[in-house]
Design a protein around this motif. Structure first.
Motif, PDB file in Angstrom:
ATOM      1  N   ASN A  68       0.975  -1.336   0.181  1.00 27.45           N
ATOM      2  CA  ASN A  68      -0.043  -0.139   0.085  1.00 27.45           C
ATOM      3  C   ASN A  68       0.792   1.257   0.111  1.00 27.45           C
ATOM      4  O   ASN A  68       2.134   1.284   0.512  1.00 27.45           O
ATOM      5  N   GLY A  69       0.261   2.275  -0.396  1.00 24.23           N
ATOM      6  CA  GLY A  69       1.025   3.669  -0.529  1.00 24.23           C
ATOM      7  C   GLY A  69       1.672   3.905  -1.995  1.00 24.23           C
ATOM      8  O   GLY A  69       1.888   2.952  -2.902  1.00 24.23           O
ATOM      9  N   ALA A  70       1.878   5.099  -2.399  1.00 24.10           N
ATOM     10  CA  ALA A  70       2.306   5.513  -3.496  1.00 24.10           C
ATOM     11  C   ALA A  70       3.773   5.530  -3.567  1.00 24.10           C
ATOM     12  O   ALA A  70       4.519   5.322  -2.426  1.00 24.10           O
ATOM     13  N   ILE A  71       4.333   5.853  -4.632  1.00 28.10           N
ATOM     14  CA  ILE A  71       6.008   5.822  -5.018  1.00 28.10           C
ATOM     15  C   ILE A  71       6.202   7.325  -4.830  1.00 28.10           C
ATOM     16  O   ILE A  71       6.198   7.926  -5.806  1.00 28.10           O
ATOM     17  N   ARG A  72       6.722   7.815  -3.486  1.00 30.97           N
ATOM     18  CA  ARG A  72       7.001   9.163  -3.610  1.00 30.97           C
ATOM     19  C   ARG A  72       8.528   9.283  -3.474  1.00 30.97           C
ATOM     20  O   ARG A  72       8.893  10.455  -3.654  1.00 30.97           O
ATOM     21  N   ASN A  73       9.192   8.596  -2.856  1.00 33.16           N
ATOM     22  CA  ASN A  73      10.662   8.617  -2.865  1.00 33.16           C
ATOM     23  C   ASN A  73      11.557   7.330  -3.163  1.00 33.16           C
ATOM     24  O   ASN A  73      11.078   6.527  -3.533  1.00 33.16           O
ATOM     25  N   GLU A  74      12.894   7.416  -3.408  1.00 30.59           N
ATOM     26  CA  GLU A  74      13.616   6.337  -3.741  1.00 30.59           C
ATOM     27  C   GLU A  74      13.487   5.387  -2.676  1.00 30.59           C
ATOM     28  O   GLU A  74      13.768   3.968  -3.316  1.00 30.59           O
ATOM     29  N   GLU A  75      13.415   5.481  -1.671  1.00 29.03           N
ATOM     30  CA  GLU A  75      13.073   4.323  -0.562  1.00 29.03           C
ATOM     31  C   GLU A  75      11.955   3.596  -1.150  1.00 29.03           C
ATOM     32  O   GLU A  75      11.964   2.116  -1.234  1.00 29.03           O
ATOM     33  N   ASN A  76      10.845   4.206  -1.420  1.00 26.84           N
ATOM     34  CA  ASN A  76       9.783   3.481  -1.790  1.00 26.84           C
ATOM     35  C   ASN A  76       9.836   2.729  -3.082  1.00 26.84           C
ATOM     36  O   ASN A  76       9.471   1.577  -3.276  1.00 26.84           O
ATOM     37  N   GLU A  77      10.419   3.394  -3.898  1.00 28.76           N
ATOM     38  CA  GLU A  77      10.928   2.391  -5.371  1.00 28.76           C
ATOM     39  C   GLU A  77      11.684   1.238  -4.992  1.00 28.76           C
ATOM     40  O   GLU A  77      11.627   0.331  -5.501  1.00 28.76           O
ATOM     41  N   HIS A  78      12.724   1.255  -4.303  1.00 30.34           N
ATOM     42  CA  HIS A  78      13.616   0.327  -3.791  1.00 30.34           C
ATOM     43  C   HIS A  78      12.891  -0.908  -3.160  1.00 30.34           C
ATOM     44  O   HIS A  78      13.034  -2.083  -3.670  1.00 30.34           O
ATOM     45  N   ILE A  79      12.115  -0.667  -2.303  1.00 28.97           N
ATOM     46  CA  ILE A  79      11.300  -1.760  -1.520  1.00 28.97           C
ATOM     47  C   ILE A  79      10.142  -2.211  -2.598  1.00 28.97           C
ATOM     48  O   ILE A  79       9.917  -3.466  -2.588  1.00 28.97           O
ATOM     49  N   ALA A  80       9.584  -1.357  -3.356  1.00 29.42           N
ATOM     50  CA  ALA A  80       8.579  -1.935  -4.365  1.00 29.42           C
ATOM     51  C   ALA A  80       9.345  -3.015  -5.295  1.00 29.42           C
ATOM     52  O   ALA A  80       8.871  -4.057  -5.697  1.00 29.42           O
ATOM     53  N   LYS A  81      10.644  -2.569  -5.903  1.00 33.87           N
ATOM     54  CA  LYS A  81      11.178  -3.479  -6.902  1.00 33.87           C
ATOM     55  C   LYS A  81      11.940  -4.842  -6.203  1.00 33.87           C
ATOM     56  O   LYS A  81      11.770  -5.726  -6.533  1.00 33.87           O
TER      57      LYS A  81
END
Length: 217
Positions: A68-81
């Motif tokens: 859940n949650g949008a991709i706002r920062n590079e940590e969000n993107e890293h964990i999504a990947k």
């Protein structure tokens, strides 16, 4: 599978308010079915799990991840990947992950304006006009703060998504129904819907369910 034979379950929040986690807890005793059928291996809001623990897992070893949650920062993107790599089934869970929702309102303004509004307006007590920096050297050592992206993105704009579960947050009874479905799949009693399907959503809107009548425009 874990050593106890249970499939692994993960949940993560990116740019979100925490309401999706509360909605999961609001399934009440149904949460015991999650514990009975899954090994929760990563859920930062509820347990002390480290990113390095997820990185050490075999690819595809997590059966189900609710992101859940949008991709706002590079940590969000890293964990999504990272979770995409480790998960067999990745669900965009809640409106922020599926469509951006409230965090994506930031896309209406340039990033510097967003930061300035947060740290340099009259409602903020910041006389030295200090703004967050990606790297800050403190006496205890170097502190790294994830870099904000100029655009807020949905989960499927960053990684491949298997299913979408909308809602702000998703309704608890719908979450319970999805959990029942996954358990039935594990027990061979049901099949997963086609990839890309929307799950945990009814065929009507809140307005359809509301008993009030509107007789004026």
């Amino acid at each position: 599978m874990t050593s106890n034979g249970k499939p692994k379950f993960a949940m993560y929040w990116a740019a979100s308010c925490g309401g999706c986690e509360i909605a999961v807890l609001n399934i009440h005793e149904k949460i015991l079915d999650v514990d009975a059928n899954f090994e929760v291996v990563f859920w930062p809001v509820a347990m002390d799990a480290k990113y390095k623990d997820v990185e050490a897992m075999e690819d595809g070893s997590i059966l189900l991840t609710l992101f859940n949650g949008a991709i706002r920062n590079e940590e969000n993107e890293h964990i999504a990947k990272l979770l995409r790599k480790k998960s067999q089934i990745l669900v965009a869970f809640g409106s922020c992950a599926t469509e951006g929702c409230m965090p994506a309102l930031a896309n209406l303004s340039p990033l510097d304006e967003v930061v300035s509004t947060a740290y340099s307006t009259i409602s903020t007590d910041n006389p030295q006009n200090i703004h967050p920096q990606p790297i800050y050297k403190a006496p205890e050592g170097e502190i790294y703060i994830p870099k904000l992206y100029p655009i807020v993105r949905t989960l499927d704009q960053v990684v491949d998504v298997d299913y979408y579960m909308p809602g702000c947050p998703p309704e608890s009874h719908q979450i319970a129904a999805v959990i029942d479905l996954v358990i039935d799949v594990l027990q061979g009693k049901a099949a997963l819907p086609p990839k890309g399907s929307t799950i945990g959503a009814g065929g009507s809107t809140v307005c359809d369910d509301c008993p009030r009548k509107r007789d004026v425009k």
